[in-house]
Design a protein around this motif. Sequence first.
Motif, PDB file in Angstrom:
ATOM      1  N   TYR A 110      -5.446   2.698  -0.934  1.00  0.00           N
ATOM      2  CA  TYR A 110      -4.068   2.903  -0.502  1.00  0.00           C
ATOM      3  C   TYR A 110      -3.334   3.586  -1.644  1.00  0.00           C
ATOM      4  O   TYR A 110      -3.165   3.015  -2.715  1.00  0.00           O
ATOM      5  N   ILE A 111      -2.937   4.824  -1.392  1.00  0.00           N
ATOM      6  CA  ILE A 111      -2.282   5.616  -2.431  1.00  0.00           C
ATOM      7  C   ILE A 111      -0.800   5.654  -2.084  1.00  0.00           C
ATOM      8  O   ILE A 111      -0.385   6.382  -1.191  1.00  0.00           O
ATOM      9  N   ASP A 112      -0.003   4.842  -2.765  1.00  0.00           N
ATOM     10  CA  ASP A 112       1.432   4.758  -2.458  1.00  0.00           C
ATOM     11  C   ASP A 112       2.214   5.572  -3.470  1.00  0.00           C
ATOM     12  O   ASP A 112       2.150   5.321  -4.664  1.00  0.00           O
ATOM     13  N   ARG A 165      -4.179   1.210  -4.747  1.00  0.00           N
ATOM     14  CA  ARG A 165      -4.670  -0.147  -4.484  1.00  0.00           C
ATOM     15  C   ARG A 165      -5.952  -0.046  -3.690  1.00  0.00           C
ATOM     16  O   ARG A 165      -5.996   0.655  -2.678  1.00  0.00           O
ATOM     17  N   ALA A 166      -6.968  -0.757  -4.105  1.00  0.00           N
ATOM     18  CA  ALA A 166      -8.226  -0.712  -3.374  1.00  0.00           C
ATOM     19  C   ALA A 166      -8.385  -1.984  -2.553  1.00  0.00           C
ATOM     20  O   ALA A 166      -8.170  -3.087  -3.059  1.00  0.00           O
ATOM     21  N   GLU A 167      -8.748  -1.819  -1.295  1.00  0.00           N
ATOM     22  CA  GLU A 167      -9.051  -2.980  -0.452  1.00  0.00           C
ATOM     23  C   GLU A 167     -10.379  -2.728   0.232  1.00  0.00           C
ATOM     24  O   GLU A 167     -10.903  -1.617   0.227  1.00  0.00           O
ATOM     25  N   CYS A 183       3.040   6.738  -8.708  1.00  0.00           N
ATOM     26  CA  CYS A 183       1.979   6.575  -7.715  1.00  0.00           C
ATOM     27  C   CYS A 183       1.129   5.386  -8.114  1.00  0.00           C
ATOM     28  O   CYS A 183       0.730   5.265  -9.272  1.00  0.00           O
ATOM     29  N   GLY A 184       0.845   4.483  -7.160  1.00  0.00           N
ATOM     30  CA  GLY A 184      -0.027   3.350  -7.414  1.00  0.00           C
ATOM     31  C   GLY A 184      -1.184   3.377  -6.439  1.00  0.00           C
ATOM     32  O   GLY A 184      -0.987   3.591  -5.242  1.00  0.00           O
ATOM     33  N   PRO A 234     -14.163 -10.310 -11.714  1.00  0.00           N
ATOM     34  CA  PRO A 234     -12.846 -10.100 -12.327  1.00  0.00           C
ATOM     35  C   PRO A 234     -12.909  -9.530 -13.742  1.00  0.00           C
ATOM     36  O   PRO A 234     -11.889  -9.335 -14.366  1.00  0.00           O
ATOM     37  N   SER A 292       0.495   2.283 -16.204  1.00  0.00           N
ATOM     38  CA  SER A 292       1.610   1.400 -16.559  1.00  0.00           C
ATOM     39  C   SER A 292       1.804   0.252 -15.581  1.00  0.00           C
ATOM     40  O   SER A 292       2.469  -0.729 -15.892  1.00  0.00           O
ATOM     41  N   LEU A 293       1.231   0.346 -14.375  1.00  0.00           N
ATOM     42  CA  LEU A 293       1.439  -0.723 -13.395  1.00  0.00           C
ATOM     43  C   LEU A 293       0.266  -1.683 -13.460  1.00  0.00           C
ATOM     44  O   LEU A 293      -0.887  -1.261 -13.331  1.00  0.00           O
ATOM     45  N   SER A 294       0.543  -2.976 -13.645  1.00  0.00           N
ATOM     46  CA  SER A 294      -0.573  -3.890 -13.856  1.00  0.00           C
ATOM     47  C   SER A 294      -1.196  -4.420 -12.576  1.00  0.00           C
ATOM     48  O   SER A 294      -2.278  -4.970 -12.617  1.00  0.00           O
ATOM     49  N   HIS A 295      -0.542  -4.283 -11.422  1.00  0.00           N
ATOM     50  CA  HIS A 295      -1.145  -4.822 -10.210  1.00  0.00           C
ATOM     51  C   HIS A 295      -1.929  -3.786  -9.421  1.00  0.00           C
ATOM     52  O   HIS A 295      -2.420  -4.061  -8.344  1.00  0.00           O
ATOM     53  N   SER A 296      -1.989  -2.548  -9.942  1.00  0.00           N
ATOM     54  CA  SER A 296      -2.700  -1.500  -9.208  1.00  0.00           C
ATOM     55  C   SER A 296      -4.030  -1.218  -9.871  1.00  0.00           C
ATOM     56  O   SER A 296      -4.189  -1.405 -11.070  1.00  0.00           O
TER      57      SER A 296
END
Lengths: 240, 324, 332
Positions: C182-184, C78-80, C75-76, C227, C56-60
């Motif tokens: 990063y697992i927030d 994020r990969a860096e 929970c989101g 992308p 549901s989260l589009s930035h993760s």
Amino acid sequence: MGPDISHHPLQGADGSVTFSSNLCSILAAANGPVEVQRRDELPEEAAVEVNIRPPSGVSGPRERWLESVVAAVLRSVLHLHMHPRTLVQITLQITKAPSSTLKGAIRDVALLPSLINASFLALLDGGLPLRSTVAAVFLAVVGMGEVREDPSEKELAGCKSVHGLAYNNHGDLLLSESSGSFDLAEWENIADQAEETCRAAMAPLDEDGVVMKGTMSSGPWLRQELTDKAQAAVAWREAT
Amino acid sequence: MQTDRRRLNAPPGGTAPPVFAALPDTKLQRPTRSRKPDEHRKLFLRTGIVPSASGSAYYEIPPQQQQQTALLVPQHSSLKITCTVHGPRPLPRNAAFSPNLLLSAHVKFAPFATRNRRGYVRDASERDLGAHLETALRGVVIGERFPKSGCEVVLTVLEGEEDGWGAGGAEVKGEGWGIMTVLAGCITAASAALVDAGIDCVDLVSGGVAAVIDAGRRGDQEDGVVILDPAPSEHDGEIGAACVVAYLKSRDEVTELWIKGDAGAQVQILIDEAVKAASLVRAVLADAVKDAVEAKIGEAEDDAATTGLAKEGKGKSKEVVMTG
Amino acid sequence: MANGTAKPPGLAFSRETFAKLTPGPFLQAHLQQPEPIRPNGRSLDAFRTPTIHTGSLSHSNGSAVVRLGDTAIVCGVRAEILLASDIPHPPGEDTSEDDLVERLGLLVPNVELSTGCSPGHLPGNPPSTVAQALSYRILSLLHTSNLINADDLRILYTEPASEDDLPDEGSKVVTKAFWALYIDVLCIALDGNPFDAAWAAVISALKSTQLPKAWWDPDREMILCSPLATETHGLRLDDIPVASTFAVFSTGSALKQRSEAESWVLADPDGFEEDVCSETVTAVARSDDGGVGSITRLEKSGGGAIGKAAMGRCVHMAQQRWREWQGVLHGG
């Protein structure tokens, strides 16, 4: 042989002890009952605060988790009702930790029994009221399914699971931390073995101080400590 | 990133967000606004999502169209805010006597809320939002009915509006327009949560946002067009000024006004459009609050009807008698 | 009721008042009935039914929302990018793949409770001991269960052949960078048992994580990503373990006889039960057949009311719970 224990190394704390096992060394200090901050005060019991310091670096979430586990165990060991609205403070400095080549979870489970044994001895040294005696042991299941008690680092490399358990003198299981890959039957077997070891550690000595059950290598090290301490405490009576 | 010894930190060596390559052969269509200038996006608002808090609300503006699945980076903006209200609660013992309710608003963006990962420590923009929100709410809460009490309004932005449209993932020039829409959403969500908590208010406050689109940059002849509820990704680089108001419809009062940018001669029109946006939002807010209240009344009637009988699954009757 | 002997009139409280004044005896009164039932209406062994929504989260790169009764956790992931050249102490050649993820610190979970999820967790405070312990337990469990393969996180580069290479030696493939995740984990609503819900949110988010295709650009000397959504890859997660937490309510205390103490094991405690019970058991099961290697983690502390037999029952319940979760994790 049993663990290596030295008494009252710190003069400033109410009770202190250094405890060394195969894998780690802990310097434990206990203070209490001391004054408590208003926000931590409990109306009917003593508050318990545990501080764990790693051998190097600053403490972080790992130490907070270890502290919460140790504090939870010590709450069943201390007579909290005897000193309400006070604080019992235990500080544990890890002077030697298992090497960092081992996985994090193995190091954590290996530390817990030593932390509990060290805290208990420090509380004892400080004369704090205790409900029961507690002994903790660290076991590992190595390669072929063999169970090793208080293993060395070499034996731990490639082990399948590690277990830290603590029992009190009534046979109650106060702590069980297990990590790795195992099944219920294995764990029950390990729980039995741990109970035997802890019982042996707390076993009463007969007149010659001979071990009642000669199976465990560590023998009744805890009972020996308690006896020595009690004798030292009443030594003044003999002298006068 | 600073090492925080209370949290698990980044790996030693530090990490960087991924950089996306430009695709020469893929035509990237910037989304354009398909609504009329005075049409608001669809809103979703629900209260009572956190039962342990005094009041709570969830506010969402879903993406207008299905996200283009060809690209990883979302092309349409959306907004998700949760709000919880804890209060009225007694002030700490050492606090000074206060004849009014001490309201404190706290806004925090989740780390995964924006394209660039945010940290856990509150930064200046979040504190700024909190200050604006407090101003908006202070004008609507009847504080003198709650002396010596405090109330905490906590907002978590799970997904925030971006400031522009990053073409296929390119850097977004942060000009701060996304935060205006976030503030409008926060005001509305906080209002719903306050009502859910049963804190006395003079009216429902709703947040509305409007912007001046600098048509000159598009080569049009007209003056800047004023639109309400701007989605910054649809107007990349064209927004000249924006305005957020917190509006009380039945009293025709504004409790908070924030204008950014240079609106030139159209300041009054900008504010009026923002007020119009707030009125549109209020309709949704009133519906959501009414539904929640009706549900609560229904529940209370059920409870009253079953007093004295063992309630299904509870095992004990409503009234408990303690003797001795 | 009229009676010959005068009885002092009792005080009648509503249930809520009784629960607030004396939570312990309130819970005890429920559990001591011939058919023990908990104040929330569940039986002793009943877990709450979970619901999961992913993506549901589009930035993760991956996200999940888990609801376990009134506990809701988001929970989101994020990969860096962590460049291999930036690693201060590169692990040696003999580091096994299992240890690499842990050694490099590629997984960074953090549980945030100070979101106003319950009256005791208001923002503005640094993470409490409970939150820090939760974050560490999640990290420890991620590493112990070897959930993430280091290979899924590598960004490889095939070095072009140079004159120094021997003719029959293939081109060298080196790891130029790693993905760090990063697992927030944010708690939106808390009603007991944050660990089970947080773990479920983490594994659902990791399951739905898509990492973009990345390569090393030798001209710009940096990592570039595509992308396009069609060129992403997910993470291989086999044998997903599931956590089950139990609380033990005991009437024993230092002031009473040991033989008088009674205890009950409550599955999936809610907020009220957690406050009253000090002893907890957490079992993380990997399968429901009780076979070899079916348990990953077993934790118990806070008291001595239950022993080996009760722990065995908890493990069986955890294994049944594993089966329940499979339906939700793979079906939802």
